[in-house]
Design a protein around this motif. Structure first.
Motif, short mmCIF file in Angstrom:
data_model
loop_
_atom_site.label_atom_id
_atom_site.label_comp_id
_atom_site.label_asym_id
_atom_site.label_seq_id
_atom_site.Cartn_x
_atom_site.Cartn_y
_atom_site.Cartn_z
N ARG A 140 0.84 -1.19 0.00
CA ARG A 140 0.00 0.00 0.00
C ARG A 140 0.89 1.25 0.00
NH1 ARG A 140 -2.00 0.25 6.36
NH2 ARG A 140 0.07 0.00 7.27
N PRO A 141 0.40 2.38 -0.51
CA PRO A 141 1.18 3.62 -0.44
C PRO A 141 1.45 4.01 1.01
CG PRO A 141 -0.64 3.85 -1.99
CD PRO A 141 -0.87 2.56 -1.25
N VAL A 142 2.69 4.34 1.33
CA VAL A 142 3.07 4.72 2.68
C VAL A 142 3.97 5.94 2.64
CG1 VAL A 142 2.84 2.38 3.61
CG2 VAL A 142 5.06 3.14 2.71
N ARG A 143 4.09 6.57 3.79
CA ARG A 143 4.93 7.76 3.88
C ARG A 143 6.40 7.38 4.02
NH1 ARG A 143 6.71 11.22 8.05
NH2 ARG A 143 5.85 9.77 9.58
N ARG A 144 6.73 6.44 4.93
CA ARG A 144 8.12 6.10 5.20
C ARG A 144 8.27 4.59 5.34
NH1 ARG A 144 10.93 7.74 9.48
NH2 ARG A 144 12.72 8.50 8.28
N ALA A 145 9.35 4.06 4.76
CA ALA A 145 9.64 2.62 4.84
C ALA A 145 11.10 2.43 5.23
CB ALA A 145 9.36 1.94 3.50
N LEU A 146 11.37 1.29 5.87
CA LEU A 146 12.72 0.93 6.31
C LEU A 146 13.07 -0.43 5.73
CD1 LEU A 146 15.26 1.12 8.17
CD2 LEU A 146 13.86 0.11 9.99
N ASP A 147 14.22 -0.49 5.06
CA ASP A 147 14.79 -1.77 4.60
C ASP A 147 15.97 -2.07 5.50
OD1 ASP A 147 15.79 -3.96 3.30
OD2 ASP A 147 16.46 -2.88 1.51
N LEU A 148 15.77 -2.98 6.43
CA LEU A 148 16.78 -3.30 7.45
C LEU A 148 17.64 -4.46 6.96
CD1 LEU A 148 16.08 -3.44 11.26
CD2 LEU A 148 17.51 -5.14 10.17
N GLY A 149 18.93 -4.21 6.78
CA GLY A 149 19.83 -5.22 6.21
C GLY A 149 19.66 -5.24 4.71
N THR A 150 19.90 -4.12 4.06
CA THR A 150 19.47 -3.91 2.68
C THR A 150 20.26 -4.71 1.65
OG1 THR A 150 19.00 -2.19 1.04
CG2 THR A 150 20.97 -1.88 2.38
N GLY A 151 21.54 -5.06 1.93
CA GLY A 151 22.32 -5.80 0.94
C GLY A 151 22.52 -4.97 -0.31
N SER A 152 22.11 -5.48 -1.45
CA SER A 152 22.26 -4.75 -2.71
C SER A 152 21.07 -3.85 -3.01
CB SER A 152 22.48 -5.73 -3.86
OG SER A 152 21.44 -6.70 -3.90
N GLY A 153 20.11 -3.75 -2.07
CA GLY A 153 19.04 -2.77 -2.21
C GLY A 153 17.76 -3.25 -2.85
N ILE A 154 17.58 -4.55 -2.97
CA ILE A 154 16.40 -5.08 -3.67
C ILE A 154 15.11 -4.62 -3.01
CG2 ILE A 154 15.21 -7.19 -4.39
CD1 ILE A 154 18.09 -8.50 -4.21
N GLN A 155 15.00 -4.80 -1.70
CA GLN A 155 13.76 -4.42 -1.01
C GLN A 155 13.58 -2.90 -1.00
OE1 GLN A 155 11.99 -7.04 -0.50
NE2 GLN A 155 13.73 -8.42 -0.82
N ALA A 156 14.69 -2.17 -0.90
CA ALA A 156 14.59 -0.70 -0.94
C ALA A 156 14.02 -0.22 -2.26
CB ALA A 156 15.97 -0.08 -0.70
N LEU A 157 14.40 -0.86 -3.37
CA LEU A 157 13.86 -0.46 -4.67
C LEU A 157 12.37 -0.74 -4.74
CD1 LEU A 157 16.52 -1.49 -7.34
CD2 LEU A 157 16.34 0.58 -5.98
N HIS A 158 11.95 -1.88 -4.24
CA HIS A 158 10.51 -2.16 -4.21
C HIS A 158 9.77 -1.12 -3.37
CE1 HIS A 158 9.92 -5.93 -6.35
NE2 HIS A 158 11.04 -6.40 -5.82
N ALA A 159 10.29 -0.86 -2.19
CA ALA A 159 9.62 0.09 -1.29
C ALA A 159 9.56 1.48 -1.89
CB ALA A 159 10.32 0.12 0.06
N ALA A 160 10.60 1.86 -2.64
CA ALA A 160 10.64 3.20 -3.22
C ALA A 160 9.54 3.42 -4.25
CB ALA A 160 12.01 3.44 -3.86
N ARG A 161 8.93 2.35 -4.73
CA ARG A 161 7.84 2.49 -5.70
C ARG A 161 6.53 2.89 -5.02
NH1 ARG A 161 10.74 2.95 -10.20
NH2 ARG A 161 11.96 1.08 -10.70
#
Length: 515
Positions: A168-189
């Motif tokens: 769902r659209p959210v204001r702020r997300a945290l990717d804890l233990g990001t590695g190469s950033g896969i989850q961060a890229l998903h969350a940034a969408r």
């Protein structure tokens, strides 16, 4: 490592797009079989498919297959001098060029995210799939990178987490233990801002490279530190996702997998602390391993991690391995089987000694979703469910996860009278199976089976089957039961007394949807 030069990375991205170096472009070039083989670290089919001339073939051989290409071919496919200057490429003794990192097109198309834009994941060579075992058993890679600091790319675990996460659209997300950033890229969408943390500075650099290359660099902030240490006091998020170093291992050899804590303490610490960093109604979703300790029920043990957090939780065990199978899995992941036999056997024994000392008989794999109670439910008793579900599910499960917690809110607010007063609708694509001896007048039992989501199956009696069959939202549950009682010539009071337990189960499991 390549340097972070946003303007030049933007030109590299344009070159990738011009060549159609995307997930769809690579699939079309290689074909489904060769493309799937790459996920198994098998490159021969893809090599056979890229013998032709063209920018896409060149980029696939450079960044997916880690093969050297001629300088003129590279110059025709991308801004080669900038790529050499910034460290994406290096020259070979033969005056060809080769990649210093794996750059893998990534299909960022999870339901609920914004219209999929092209994305690329940057990781260490040989580590796109399958762990450190892909680069051998030495202390460092050919590039001089300590093996313990390797940064992995897209793997089965990261894909699983991406698919179960709430989108769902959210204001702020945290990717804890990001590695190469896969989850961060998903969350940034679907998040206005993403914070990505890791204890490995190299991982944070790779995350920034992945984000810039995917056009999301302005939405991802990186911070160094363990677990929640990098956060500011009182900092909270609408969504926390984590593919943490959950491997239960004797020692801390690989940053990407070994958390450095005893047993499953790292996962326990993450679970116990997550609620304090969530907004009301916010979710924390993580992959985890947990110990099966002799004399303890794993469900009670893992559920106890939520005690006092004020959070609901849904814990799903997808697999369990005995300690020998588990040790062998991660020894191969680390490449130990490629080294001296004596060293391999000693490390194997170290794993078994640690498990024996902790009375561990097996290790469970699965995911945990935590939700801080919404504003309207503050003070209510949290719901914590731990279950085993090794069967196939329909991905993505993010919407199913949200619906599960919404149904818990409904059930928590209803007593038996409330359940009977409510109206329900049968979920989509539920089928009924009748089991019994051939020619028997009545079935021995009736099975309801879902063809969507978790794809559950549950046994019901004839009253339950009849109730579900006419639940279309028109009548209340009580009215339906009265009609069934009249049809079966049974006492309606007796049916009303025994029905709430079955209704509650059918709602919890998603067969019936409250309206």
């Amino acid at each position: 490592m390549p340097t972070l030069e946003p303007a030049r990375i933007a030109r590299l991205r344009e070159a990738f797009l011009d060549a159609d170096y995307t997930a769809d472009g690579c699939l079309e070039l290689l074909g489904a079989a060769a493309y799937a083989a790459l996920a198994r670290s098998e490159s021969v089919p893809a090599l056979r498919a890229t013998t032709g001339v063209g920018a896409l073939q060149t980029l696939v051989r450079l960044f997916l297959l880690q093969r050297a290409v001629s300088y003129p071919a590279a110059a025709a496919a991308l801004p080669v001098e900038e790529a050499l200057a910034d460290g994406w490429l290096v020259r070979t003794p033969e005056s060809d060029v080769r990649a210093t990192v794996d750059i893998r097109p990534y299909a960022n198309d999870i339901a609920g995210e914004q219209a999929a834009a092209e994305a690329w994941i940057v990781s260490d060579l040989g580590c796109a799939v399958g762990g450190a075992g892909g680069i051998g058993s030495g202390a460092a890679t050919d590039q001089g990178v300590p093996r313990g600091e390797l940064v992995l790319g897209v793997g089965g675990a990261s894909t699983t987490l991406a698919n179960i996460a709430v989108r769902r659209p959210v204001r702020r997300a945290l990717d804890l233990g990001t590695g190469s950033g896969i989850q961060a890229l998903h969350a940034a969408r679907h998040a206005g801002r993403v914070v990505a943390t890791d204890v490995n500075p190299r991982a944070l650099h790779f995350t920034r490279l992945s984000a810039e290359l995917s056009g999301l660099g302005d939405r991802v902030e990186v911070r160094e530190g363990s677990l929640f240490e990098p956060l500011q006091e009182g900092e909270v998020f609408d969504l926390i996702v984590s593919n943490p170093p959950f491997v239960i291992s004797p020692g801390e050899r690989f940053t990407y997998r070994d958390g450095g804590m005893a047993g499953d303490d790292l996962c326990r610490s993450l679970v116990t602390q997550a609620g304090a960093h969530l907004e009301p109604g916010g979710y924390c979703q993580l992959l985890a391993n947990w110990q099966h300790v002799r004399g303890e029920d794993w469900r009670d043990r893992v559920a106890s991690w939520l005690a006092g957090t004020g959070c609901d939780a849904w814990i799903v065990q997808r697999d369990v391995q005995d300690v020998t199978t588990y040790a062998e899995l991660w020894l191969r992941d680390g490449g130990d089987h490629l080294g001296p036999r004596e060293a391999y056997e000693q490390r194997y024994a170290d794993w078994l000694d640690a498990f024996e000392a902790a009375k561990v008989e097996g290790v469970g794999f699965g995911w945990i979703t935590i939700r801080r109670l919404p504003e309207g439910a503050q003070g209510a008793k949290p719901v914590v469910v731990a279950e085993e579900w090794p069967h196939a599910v329909e991905q993505p499960l993010g919407p199913v996860t949200e619906q599960w917690f919404a149904r818990q809110d409904f059930l928590r607010a209803q007593d038996d009278a409330g359940l009977l007063a409510a109206r329900y609708q049968l979920a989509d694509e539920v089928v009924q199976e009748q089991v019994g001896a051939p020619g028997a007048e009545d079935p021995e039992h009736v099975i309801l089976r879902q063809n969507r989501g978790m794809r559950r199956a549950t046994k019901v009696d004839t009253v339950g089957a009849g109730f579900v069959g006419v639940s279309d939202g028109t009548l209340s549950a009580g009215d339906i039961l009265d009609a069934i009682a009249q049809l079966l010539d049974e006492d309606p009071v007796v049916l009303r007394d025994r029905a709430p337990e079955q209704i509650r189960l059918l709602v919890e499991q998603g067969f019936l949807l409250p309206l």
